[in-house]
Design a protein around this motif. Sequence first.
Motif, PDB file in Angstrom:
ATOM      1  N   PHE A 122      45.688  45.038  40.397  1.00  0.00           N
ATOM      2  CA  PHE A 122      46.835  44.599  41.196  1.00  0.00           C
ATOM      3  C   PHE A 122      46.541  44.730  42.686  1.00  0.00           C
ATOM      4  CE2 PHE A 122      50.722  45.565  43.538  1.00  0.00           C
ATOM      5  CZ  PHE A 122      51.526  44.489  43.200  1.00  0.00           C
ATOM      6  N   ASP A 123      45.972  45.846  43.099  1.00  0.00           N
ATOM      7  CA  ASP A 123      45.702  46.066  44.519  1.00  0.00           C
ATOM      8  C   ASP A 123      44.750  45.018  45.077  1.00  0.00           C
ATOM      9  OD1 ASP A 123      47.368  48.288  44.557  1.00  0.00           O
ATOM     10  OD2 ASP A 123      45.737  49.684  44.107  1.00  0.00           O
ATOM     11  N   ALA A 124      43.796  44.585  44.256  1.00  0.00           N
ATOM     12  CA  ALA A 124      42.819  43.586  44.710  1.00  0.00           C
ATOM     13  C   ALA A 124      43.489  42.226  44.927  1.00  0.00           C
ATOM     14  CB  ALA A 124      41.678  43.465  43.711  1.00  0.00           C
ATOM     15  N   ILE A 125      44.324  41.807  43.974  1.00  0.00           N
ATOM     16  CA  ILE A 125      44.950  40.487  44.143  1.00  0.00           C
ATOM     17  C   ILE A 125      46.017  40.522  45.234  1.00  0.00           C
ATOM     18  CG2 ILE A 125      44.453  39.845  41.762  1.00  0.00           C
ATOM     19  CD1 ILE A 125      47.428  40.147  41.142  1.00  0.00           C
ATOM     20  N   LEU A 126      46.675  41.666  45.413  1.00  0.00           N
ATOM     21  CA  LEU A 126      47.640  41.779  46.502  1.00  0.00           C
ATOM     22  C   LEU A 126      46.920  41.772  47.850  1.00  0.00           C
ATOM     23  CD1 LEU A 126      50.503  42.164  47.536  1.00  0.00           C
ATOM     24  CD2 LEU A 126      50.213  44.645  47.223  1.00  0.00           C
ATOM     25  N   GLY A 175      44.042  40.325  48.514  1.00  0.00           N
ATOM     26  CA  GLY A 175      43.614  38.951  48.769  1.00  0.00           C
ATOM     27  C   GLY A 175      44.759  38.080  49.236  1.00  0.00           C
ATOM     28  N   HIS A 176      45.920  38.263  48.617  1.00  0.00           N
ATOM     29  CA  HIS A 176      47.105  37.503  49.018  1.00  0.00           C
ATOM     30  C   HIS A 176      47.472  37.791  50.476  1.00  0.00           C
ATOM     31  CE1 HIS A 176      51.187  35.866  48.992  1.00  0.00           C
ATOM     32  NE2 HIS A 176      51.603  37.031  49.445  1.00  0.00           N
ATOM     33  N   ASN A 177      47.450  39.057  50.855  1.00  0.00           N
ATOM     34  CA  ASN A 177      47.806  39.429  52.228  1.00  0.00           C
ATOM     35  C   ASN A 177      46.822  38.856  53.237  1.00  0.00           C
ATOM     36  OD1 ASN A 177      50.065  40.852  51.378  1.00  0.00           O
ATOM     37  ND2 ASN A 177      48.982  42.809  51.240  1.00  0.00           N
ATOM     38  N   ARG A 178      45.541  38.820  52.882  1.00  0.00           N
ATOM     39  CA  ARG A 178      44.550  38.237  53.796  1.00  0.00           C
ATOM     40  C   ARG A 178      44.749  36.734  53.914  1.00  0.00           C
ATOM     41  NH1 ARG A 178      41.461  42.103  51.013  1.00  0.00           N
ATOM     42  NH2 ARG A 178      40.605  40.538  49.578  1.00  0.00           N
ATOM     43  N   ASN A 179      45.077  36.071  52.804  1.00  0.00           N
ATOM     44  CA  ASN A 179      45.370  34.638  52.860  1.00  0.00           C
ATOM     45  C   ASN A 179      46.564  34.353  53.765  1.00  0.00           C
ATOM     46  OD1 ASN A 179      43.340  33.995  50.990  1.00  0.00           O
ATOM     47  ND2 ASN A 179      44.697  34.316  49.257  1.00  0.00           N
ATOM     48  N   GLU A 180      47.615  35.160  53.596  1.00  0.00           N
ATOM     49  CA  GLU A 180      48.814  34.983  54.401  1.00  0.00           C
ATOM     50  C   GLU A 180      48.533  35.211  55.889  1.00  0.00           C
ATOM     51  OE1 GLU A 180      52.408  34.450  53.072  1.00  0.00           O
ATOM     52  OE2 GLU A 180      50.854  33.389  51.954  1.00  0.00           O
ATOM     53  N   ASP A 190      39.989  33.789  53.458  1.00  0.00           N
ATOM     54  CA  ASP A 190      39.532  35.145  53.136  1.00  0.00           C
ATOM     55  C   ASP A 190      38.023  35.237  53.362  1.00  0.00           C
ATOM     56  OD1 ASP A 190      39.529  37.754  52.315  1.00  0.00           O
ATOM     57  OD2 ASP A 190      39.967  37.344  50.204  1.00  0.00           O
ATOM     58  N   PRO A 191      37.586  35.003  54.591  1.00  0.00           N
ATOM     59  CA  PRO A 191      36.146  34.853  54.842  1.00  0.00           C
ATOM     60  C   PRO A 191      35.328  36.104  54.591  1.00  0.00           C
ATOM     61  CG  PRO A 191      37.365  34.948  56.919  1.00  0.00           C
ATOM     62  CD  PRO A 191      38.382  34.842  55.817  1.00  0.00           C
ATOM     63  N   GLU A 192      35.948  37.285  54.607  1.00  0.00           N
ATOM     64  CA  GLU A 192      35.192  38.518  54.390  1.00  0.00           C
ATOM     65  C   GLU A 192      34.826  38.712  52.926  1.00  0.00           C
ATOM     66  OE1 GLU A 192      36.909  42.012  56.016  1.00  0.00           O
ATOM     67  OE2 GLU A 192      37.358  41.105  57.964  1.00  0.00           O
ATOM     68  N   PHE A 193      35.608  38.129  52.009  1.00  0.00           N
ATOM     69  CA  PHE A 193      35.405  38.397  50.587  1.00  0.00           C
ATOM     70  C   PHE A 193      35.086  37.149  49.760  1.00  0.00           C
ATOM     71  CE2 PHE A 193      37.811  41.976  52.158  1.00  0.00           C
ATOM     72  CZ  PHE A 193      37.258  43.062  51.488  1.00  0.00           C
ATOM     73  N   SER A 194      35.155  35.971  50.357  1.00  0.00           N
ATOM     74  CA  SER A 194      34.867  34.758  49.585  1.00  0.00           C
ATOM     75  C   SER A 194      34.065  33.785  50.437  1.00  0.00           C
ATOM     76  CB  SER A 194      36.156  34.086  49.105  1.00  0.00           C
ATOM     77  OG  SER A 194      36.880  33.566  50.195  1.00  0.00           O
TER      78      SER A 194
END
Length: 408
Positions: A77-81, A83-88, A153-157
């Motif tokens: 959950f923490d990982a997808i949250l 990622g969502h916050n970085r996208n936002e 999300d350039p740091e992780f993807s």
Amino acid sequence: MTALAHLSKAAAYPATRLMFKSSRINLESTRRCEASFVPQRVLVLTKVSRYMIEKLHNPNLSEEELKRKLIERDINFDAILGGHNRNEATAKKTIDTLKSLNIDFRVKSRYNVDIDSINWADLVIPVGGDGTFLMASNLMNSNSIPIIGINSDPEFSEGFLLLSRKHSSDIPEIFERLRSGNFEYLMRSRIRTTLIGENIWRTPFHMHDQSSSLGGKFYISHHNSTIPKGKLPKTRRIPWLALNEVFIGESLSARISILHIGANGGKLQKVKSSGMCVSTGTGSTSWYRAINCLNPQVVQDVLSSAGLKDQTNSDIEQICTDFNSKIQFPADELQLSYTIRDMILKPSKPTPEHTFPRGFTKKLTIRSQCYDGGLVIDGGIAIHFNAGTTAVLETLKEDALRNIVFTD
């Protein structure tokens, strides 16, 4: 010539062109430095994150309840949250930049994007990953409206169709480069699909939304808006263009796909297989490459069968590198590359007459003999393609995607 030398030489010709011969088209370069471009109307197409999808599927759960449910399903959950916050955050930076530059903009996602917004814009900016970029490309029918992709999300993807991490992290600089003309246009070829037959107006669906009633509404609406009134014609141009590839075959992967295939107006040949993938130059680095790439284990087995058992790992890796580097071809080239997956061959006749598992062509005609077949655009939009229906696939100059790229 040794078997190793034969293999090395063959690496320069990864796609057989025997029947489906098509000389490469000599195009003038479609990349060039441009004059100043200051957009007036920008469509920002945002990513639908995994977190957003889970929230939409579970509208009655609190944050803590959703977290517990996902953890029970072994989802981080923490990982997808995160990622969502970085996208936002990246989407907000993009919007704040547009506001500071007094540029009119609209913000949409794949759940509410509409053709009017696409046509209204003079620049489309997907903020997300390659999937978001592909979705935008599918919907853009004009080759005059440019598109530039920002990695949310350039740091992780890593997005192969998007700006680099460096440029995605400095959004004001993107618009400064547009203003100064410090960019190029890459006119990426796309696949136009025309259907011929009786049952060509059935409602499509999006592969990502098959298990959800939330998505796909746009594609249904867009499909319905293209249906003519009165008697339906037996020829239909699909309104979505494929940037990467078109896959054709049975929806159930274990079922044999029966297709009649012909290239450049040639005779249709009946082929049984696991379906086929038809790719552009852009897509030649994606699924098409994954299907066709050579791996060290195969090379080692071939060399061993030829009695060459003393080749070094370095020799084998070099053969793979040479072969795989030539699978891809330029994104702006007006040609198609096809692969017939797992073609069923008779022991007495290794290859069907005049038909080869892969090759290049300018135009491809495919008649379906599938029971529950589909024609899938860029792994997303799925169109019914069953027995009696014919598809014509081609790349045309007017269908190219005007992609803004930075070469440094």
